[in-house]
Motif scaffolding. Structure first.
Motif, PDB file in Angstrom:
ATOM      1  N   PRO A  57      -1.739  -5.711  -0.403  1.00 57.36           N
ATOM      2  CA  PRO A  57      -0.745  -4.975  -1.202  1.00 57.36           C
ATOM      3  C   PRO A  57       0.329  -4.289  -0.366  1.00 57.36           C
ATOM      4  N   ALA A  88      -3.187 -10.413 -12.357  1.00 57.70           N
ATOM      5  CA  ALA A  88      -2.289  -9.258 -12.270  1.00 57.70           C
ATOM      6  C   ALA A  88      -1.583  -9.193 -10.928  1.00 57.70           C
ATOM      7  N   TYR A  89      -2.274  -9.608  -9.872  1.00 63.76           N
ATOM      8  CA  TYR A  89      -1.659  -9.591  -8.543  1.00 63.76           C
ATOM      9  C   TYR A  89      -0.574 -10.663  -8.455  1.00 63.76           C
ATOM     10  N   THR A  92       2.461  -9.443 -10.147  1.00 62.60           N
ATOM     11  CA  THR A  92       3.206  -8.475  -9.346  1.00 62.60           C
ATOM     12  C   THR A  92       4.066  -9.178  -8.309  1.00 62.60           C
ATOM     13  N   ASP A 261       4.419   1.674  -8.709  1.00 64.21           N
ATOM     14  CA  ASP A 261       3.014   1.876  -9.064  1.00 64.21           C
ATOM     15  C   ASP A 261       2.177   0.623  -8.892  1.00 64.21           C
ATOM     16  N   GLU A 262       2.789  -0.502  -8.543  1.00 65.76           N
ATOM     17  CA  GLU A 262       2.062  -1.773  -8.494  1.00 65.76           C
ATOM     18  C   GLU A 262       0.934  -1.806  -7.453  1.00 65.76           C
ATOM     19  N   ALA A 264      -0.934   0.425  -6.217  1.00 65.90           N
ATOM     20  CA  ALA A 264      -2.056   1.306  -6.521  1.00 65.90           C
ATOM     21  C   ALA A 264      -3.131   0.599  -7.345  1.00 65.90           C
ATOM     22  N   LYS A 265      -2.750  -0.467  -8.047  1.00 68.55           N
ATOM     23  CA  LYS A 265      -3.710  -1.205  -8.856  1.00 68.55           C
ATOM     24  C   LYS A 265      -4.730  -1.953  -7.995  1.00 68.55           C
ATOM     25  N   PHE A 266      -4.352  -2.219  -6.746  1.00 65.13           N
ATOM     26  CA  PHE A 266      -5.155  -3.115  -5.924  1.00 65.13           C
ATOM     27  C   PHE A 266      -5.725  -2.454  -4.672  1.00 65.13           C
ATOM     28  N   HIS A 270      -7.573  -5.356   0.083  1.00 64.03           N
ATOM     29  CA  HIS A 270      -8.637  -5.762  -0.837  1.00 64.03           C
ATOM     30  C   HIS A 270      -9.198  -7.106  -0.399  1.00 64.03           C
TER      31      HIS A 270
END
Length: 275
Positions: A57, A88-89, A92, A261-262, A264-266, A270
């Protein structure tokens, strides 16, 4: 970023994902895996985990910081449509490409089924952005040719084929809806041979169909010595590209803020559990 990339058909690379798994004969001598595994266990190195699949990310917003317009090869060290990368990734990544519209993004996959599925559902408003080119790898008839069909069913401004490594005579190509074809031989110590007549066949079909043709290399153990001349000519055609002026820094920062904010989801880094 790599402005000094040795890939002849792009300006730079962008890797918001690292690592992959092999799925077809074209992957056999994967240059990316060979490179990444050299660094396995080297703490702090981007490839300290070798070629294990990892989301990165921290790299998502890189293109928004590059003021000069570039052609950008997306995930030269992975496959954006690998089955272990969350939808979702991927979305993004596409939003970043859509917002950074002064660049041209070249997305290449060996997993066109997922590309086509997402492009016709969750990504439908993004994949046909004029600055996003979508392509598939075509190494032989059995694995490569079916990928073309999936690509043709995918909404895109530019569709392209990377016929590299070309491992056999792939016969008659369906080039309907295809804008660009890249051909190249495999390179390295274990390079599999490529016959000139296979390349000429693809070139001639592109000429007849009005498709831009780019010959990348003959490959082999010494690709620089083998060069990239075909019948005494260098083939460097590209599809017609759009020219978009890079916005001022304030505008680039505004676009960056719209996506802030994208990541922060991952999380910052990861690791998926594909191995």
């Amino acid at each position: 970023m790599s402005d000094n990339t040795g890939i002849e058909w792009t300006d730079t690379t962008w890797n918001p994902v690292r690592g992959c798994t092999k799925i077809s004969p074209g992957c056999k001598n994967c240059y990316a895996k060979t490179f990444a595994e050299r660094w396995r266990g080297v703490k702090g190195h981007p490839y300290e985990h070798g070629f294990d699949l990892r989301l990165v990310p921290d790299k998502l917003f890189e293109p928004l910081s590059w003021a000069r317009s570039r052609m950008i090869f997306v995930n030269s060290m992975s496959d954006l449509f690998h089955e272990d990368i969350p939808d979702a990734y991927i979305a993004t990544v596409f939003r970043v490409m859509h917002v950074a519209n002064w660049h041209t993004f070249q997305v290449l996959t060996k997993r066109p089924e997922r590309l086509s599925m997402l492009a016709n559902t969750e990504l439908r408003d993004l994949t046909d952005s004029p600055n996003i080119w979508l392509g598939v790898s075509v190494e032989n008839r059995r694995y490569g040719l079916p990928r073309i069909t999936h690509l043709q069913r995918t909404p895109a401004a530019i569709r392209f084929l990377s016929i590299e490594p070309l491992l056999e005579d792939i016969g008659i190509l369906d080039l309907d809806g295809i804008d660009w074809v890249i051909v190249g031989g495999e390179s390295g110590q274990r390079a599999r041979p490529m016959a000139p007549e296979w390349v000429r066949s693809v070139r001639d079909q592109c000429v007849r169909s009005g498709v831009s043709f780019f010959f990348k290399q003959w490959g082999g153990r010494n690709k620089k010595k083998a060069g990239r001349m075909l019948d005494e000519k260098q083939h460097d055609e590209f599809p017609k590209t759009r020219i978009v002026t890079s916005p001022p820094r304030s505008e680039r920062m505004r676009r960056l803020a719209s996506l802030s904010d994208e990541p922060a989801k991952f999380g910052s880094h990861h690791s998926t559990n594909n191995r």
